[in-house]
Every structure is written in C-alpha cells, then in structure tokens.
Design a protein around this motif. Sequence first.
Motif: not given
Length: 370
Positions: A346-353, A182-188, A177-178
């Motif tokens: 791509i960075y689950p639980d590893l980023y802060k925005l 991910k492929a759809k997100a890259e297309l968007d 599923t990921l």
Amino acid sequence: MSSFLKKYKAFGIAAVLVALMVWSLGWIGFIKLPKDSPLETIIIVGIWWLVASFALYHFNYLKQKKTVVIKVLVLLIIALIIFGINNHFNVPDHPVVIFLMVLFWLGVFYFFFSKFFIKYKVLILLTYGLILCYFLYLRLDENYIDLYQQKALNLLIFPIPILFFIWAYEQWKWFNTLKSEKAKAELDLLKTQVNPHFLFNTLNNLYALTVTHSEKAPEVVLKLSDMLRYTIYEGKNDRVSIAEEITYMKNYMALHNIRHHKNVSLKFDHNTLPNDEVAPLLFIILLENAFKHGVEKLTDDAFITMTLNSSKKDIHFSITNNYDFSMNQNEKGIGIENLKRRLDLIYPDLYKLTINKTPTTYNVELIINK
C-alpha cells in the motif's frame, strides 16, 4: 474519481509545467522544436512529461533519498552540456551531442525505471549501441550524408516508443499481480482480525453479563457489532478516515478490558487532522499483538500506551507495552510480518517501521509519509 485525480495529480501538474517550460524556452530561442516532424516533438515532450511526472509523484521519496537526487543532478548536468555544445558550436546534429543524448536517455531509463532497465539491459544497450555506431558512420562519411539526413535521426528515436510500450506492458502485468496480492493480503488480514479466540471470549463474557442482568451487556453488544461491521465492510476499502480507525481501536480496548479481570492500564492519546485517511486495519495489528504478547501473559501491572498523531507531511503511530520476557522468547512475529507485507503493497517506499525491544518493554513506531 476524485480520489484517483488526487492520487495522480502530479501527472497533471507536470503536464502544465513541461508545456510552460517548452513554450518559454522556444519563445526565447533557447530550443527549437522540429515543425516538420510532429511525431518527434510529441515523443520528446512526452518523455520529458513522464520524467517530470514521476519526479513529482515520488517527491517525498526523493526528499529522503539523497542518492536519487544526485542521479537527477547528473542527468541535468548532461542536459546542460548538450545545450552548451549546441549553442557554442552551432553544428547541426553534432556527434558529441548525439552521443550525450543517448547517454542521457539511457540514464533516465536506468535511474527512474531501474528494474525495467536491468531486465532488458542487453536489448537496450545492444540496440542503442548498434544505432549509435551506424549513426556515427553515416555522419562522418561524406558519401552517405544524404542518407544520414533522411534516416539517421529517425533511427535514434525509433526504439523509444517500442521501449515505452514494453514498459507499459510490464506495468500492466505488475498492476494485475499487485491486485491479486493485495486481495490475498486483505483476506489474510480478515482472517487475522476476526479472531475466533477473541470473539468466543467476548461472547462468553456477554453471556455472563446477560445472566446477571448487567447494564454493560447492551454496550458490549453494540461495540462488538460495530467492530464486526467495520472489519467486514470498511476493511475492504483502500482508505478510511483515521477517526474511524480510532473508534475501532477504542472499541477493541473496551471489550478487552471487560474480559480481563485484572488491573490493566490502557492509554491512547491521539491528535489527527479532521480529513486524514489511512489504509484500514493497520494499527490494530500492533494493538492486538500488545494484548496477545503482553496483557494476556502478565498477571499484574500490565500496560499499553499508544499515540497517534498526523500532520500535513505524515502519520505517526507509536505503541508501547510491557511483557514477560521468559514467556515470549520463542514467539514468532507473524502479525508484524503481515503488517510489513501490507505496508509494502500500500505504501511502497513511503513508510518507516521501527521496533525497539528491551527485556521488559516492546515499542513499535510506524511513520507513513503522505
């Protein structure tokens, strides 16, 4: 292959550490592994290996999540109580120890595989509840002591490989599923980055430069070609060097500067490690937003200030631009939502925005932990 080994090196390190720990504790006589039951030994050591692997793999996450550390400490305390009772009472298969062992492994499932545990909690709790009751019944009734010695311990271990295979199947489904998302997100992302409005305006400016035989025309062609190549070919990769991302953003700013016939202050400071890598086309979303909502709608004194720094621990990107509050009240942050979606993948639980907005300025900070 090297990137795969680098990404999952925690599992190799954990295997070495667990092997050394088991050998050391066995050598000093602190634990005794059943020699006549190799399957039981493999399962027990394997589960400890998985626990240690996930702890190391999510080490940066654990540093930020104190509650997770507390949960781990609770499990360690239960384990120490088990060892203490075993050493103090010297009673084989003490009922309290068995109960604590079941509680320990249920805690491991709940703390480290919480989504899986919650999804199958009824099945897990019912299975272990029935087995534990049956085990205690056989253990406390002298008439069934022979049956207890033959089968009771096997019953406690039996659900573990079944639950593991169910978990592995869930991970396989999640991974597929990921990949799809991910492929759809890259297309968007590709649709967003190859912006027709930006492309047509750049081509129009290029046409004007060629008509006047401007010396800037070849430079514009080269920068536009590099941007399109990078977007189409490098944008599909999992990781690219930060140096390439910096070049891409500089080309983007340069082309915008040519087509805007007004005073725009662009500042980009960067200090990154030579071999640092990052997911492609993350920062450009924020830069594009700064031009779209700031520079393009301001008549005078427009500015964009960016910093990109990296260390052994993290990558820190910050961008600030001014804007006209009256013209941006009804704007929807589609770019920000797309960015969050990609970061979650791509960075689950590893980023802060972090977004800081005032009536005149808009600042976004993105920190990615390594």
